[in-house]
Write a protein that holds these residues in place. Sequence first.
Motif, short mmCIF file in Angstrom:
data_model
loop_
_atom_site.label_atom_id
_atom_site.label_comp_id
_atom_site.label_asym_id
_atom_site.label_seq_id
_atom_site.Cartn_x
_atom_site.Cartn_y
_atom_site.Cartn_z
N THR A 84 0.84 -1.19 0.00
CA THR A 84 0.00 0.00 0.00
C THR A 84 0.88 1.25 0.00
N VAL A 85 0.70 2.11 -1.00
CA VAL A 85 1.50 3.33 -1.11
C VAL A 85 0.56 4.52 -1.37
N ARG A 86 1.11 5.68 -1.17
CA ARG A 86 0.39 6.94 -1.42
C ARG A 86 1.30 7.82 -2.28
N VAL A 87 0.84 8.14 -3.48
CA VAL A 87 1.68 8.81 -4.48
C VAL A 87 0.99 10.10 -4.92
N ASP A 88 1.76 11.18 -5.00
CA ASP A 88 1.27 12.43 -5.58
C ASP A 88 2.19 12.85 -6.71
N ALA A 89 1.65 13.67 -7.61
CA ALA A 89 2.39 14.05 -8.82
C ALA A 89 2.04 15.48 -9.20
N VAL A 90 2.66 15.96 -10.26
CA VAL A 90 2.39 17.29 -10.80
C VAL A 90 2.38 17.19 -12.32
N VAL A 91 1.45 17.90 -12.95
CA VAL A 91 1.26 17.86 -14.41
C VAL A 91 1.50 19.26 -14.97
N TYR A 92 2.29 19.32 -16.03
CA TYR A 92 2.53 20.57 -16.76
C TYR A 92 1.87 20.44 -18.13
N PHE A 93 0.94 21.33 -18.45
CA PHE A 93 0.25 21.25 -19.74
C PHE A 93 -0.07 22.66 -20.23
N LYS A 94 -0.43 22.76 -21.50
CA LYS A 94 -0.80 24.04 -22.09
C LYS A 94 -1.83 23.81 -23.20
N VAL A 95 -2.57 24.85 -23.52
CA VAL A 95 -3.58 24.80 -24.58
C VAL A 95 -2.91 25.15 -25.90
N VAL A 96 -3.11 24.28 -26.89
CA VAL A 96 -2.56 24.53 -28.22
C VAL A 96 -3.64 24.85 -29.23
N ASP A 97 -4.89 24.56 -28.92
CA ASP A 97 -6.02 24.86 -29.80
C ASP A 97 -7.11 25.49 -28.94
N ALA A 98 -7.21 26.81 -29.01
CA ALA A 98 -8.14 27.52 -28.14
C ALA A 98 -9.59 27.15 -28.42
N TRP A 154 -9.00 17.60 -26.70
CA TRP A 154 -9.44 18.78 -25.96
C TRP A 154 -8.62 20.01 -26.32
N GLY A 155 -7.71 19.91 -27.27
CA GLY A 155 -6.85 21.03 -27.62
C GLY A 155 -5.79 21.31 -26.59
N VAL A 156 -5.44 20.30 -25.78
CA VAL A 156 -4.46 20.45 -24.70
C VAL A 156 -3.28 19.54 -24.98
N GLN A 157 -2.09 20.05 -24.74
CA GLN A 157 -0.86 19.27 -24.89
C GLN A 157 -0.20 19.10 -23.53
N ILE A 158 0.07 17.85 -23.15
CA ILE A 158 0.75 17.57 -21.90
C ILE A 158 2.24 17.76 -22.11
N ASP A 159 2.80 18.71 -21.37
CA ASP A 159 4.22 19.03 -21.53
C ASP A 159 5.11 18.08 -20.72
N ARG A 160 4.72 17.79 -19.47
CA ARG A 160 5.54 16.93 -18.62
C ARG A 160 4.71 16.49 -17.43
N VAL A 161 5.03 15.27 -16.93
CA VAL A 161 4.39 14.74 -15.73
C VAL A 161 5.51 14.22 -14.82
N GLU A 162 5.44 14.61 -13.55
CA GLU A 162 6.47 14.21 -12.60
C GLU A 162 5.80 13.63 -11.35
N ILE A 163 6.28 12.46 -10.91
CA ILE A 163 5.86 11.90 -9.63
C ILE A 163 6.67 12.60 -8.53
N LYS A 164 5.99 13.25 -7.61
CA LYS A 164 6.67 14.05 -6.59
C LYS A 164 7.15 13.21 -5.43
N ASP A 165 6.26 12.43 -4.84
CA ASP A 165 6.62 11.74 -3.60
C ASP A 165 5.87 10.42 -3.54
N VAL A 166 6.51 9.44 -2.90
CA VAL A 166 5.91 8.13 -2.65
C VAL A 166 5.96 7.89 -1.15
#
Length: 273
Positions: A84-98, A154-166
Amino acid sequence: MVQELLTAAVTAGIAGTTYFVAAARVVKQYERGVVFRLGRVRGDTRHPGFTLIVPFVDRLRKVNLQIVTMPVPAQEGITRDNVTVRVDAVVYFKVVDAAAAIINVEDYRFAVSQMAQTSLRSIIGKSDLDDLLSNREKLNQGLELMIDSPAVGWGVQIDRVEIKDVSLPDTMKRSMARQAEADRERRARVINADAELQASKKLAEAAQQMAETPSALQLRLLQTIVAVAAEKNSTLVLPFPVELLRFLERAQQTPGNRAVDTGEAPPGEPPGP
């Protein structure tokens, strides 16, 4: 007549100014404008700068094109090896098609957040604990692909995803600490045993070399005396030759033992076979 013309001109000027103020819009450099005319998208997106719309008919929606940093709430799950683990992350994204970000999804930020949480729980269930702790780069890439696949529509591009802590349970932390301590102790014992083996080989070589040159043993004895005298000056060292001990041992042998050693019988007894 002149007053009426002047009044009409002032009224027209006020009306024109009011219309211009109602129609004028400014789109910032990091934004794009989507114009809806009576509910339908009108033309292309409006680029940064000054633009005009038809008041009370057109509606301008501005969309931010900057990269958005969105934290993913910590998700609790069970890994593939039943931890059993508890994981949080952070997502970096931007809109490419308004236009797509406005038309195809109700709230693209909320949609990306929910997709990130679902994908994070899925990654936890498919991964082992060792992968979560030491192979995060591969998991980040897999998580990015899982989020980016539906976000394209959705006109959104995911730039980067990082797992912060476990986060691990306290019992698991203690078990891992005991395992690491036992592994370090095992390595220390192996290293110590290897050192003893190498030292024994070197001592055997030294003994063989000293057996060939007896004076080396005497020099080693003198070196040992010097070392002892340097550490403890109050110690009295009395060298005692080993040859003297051997002489005393031979002197203590009985005549019967000497006779047996030489093969002669003691006086009054017949010689042996």
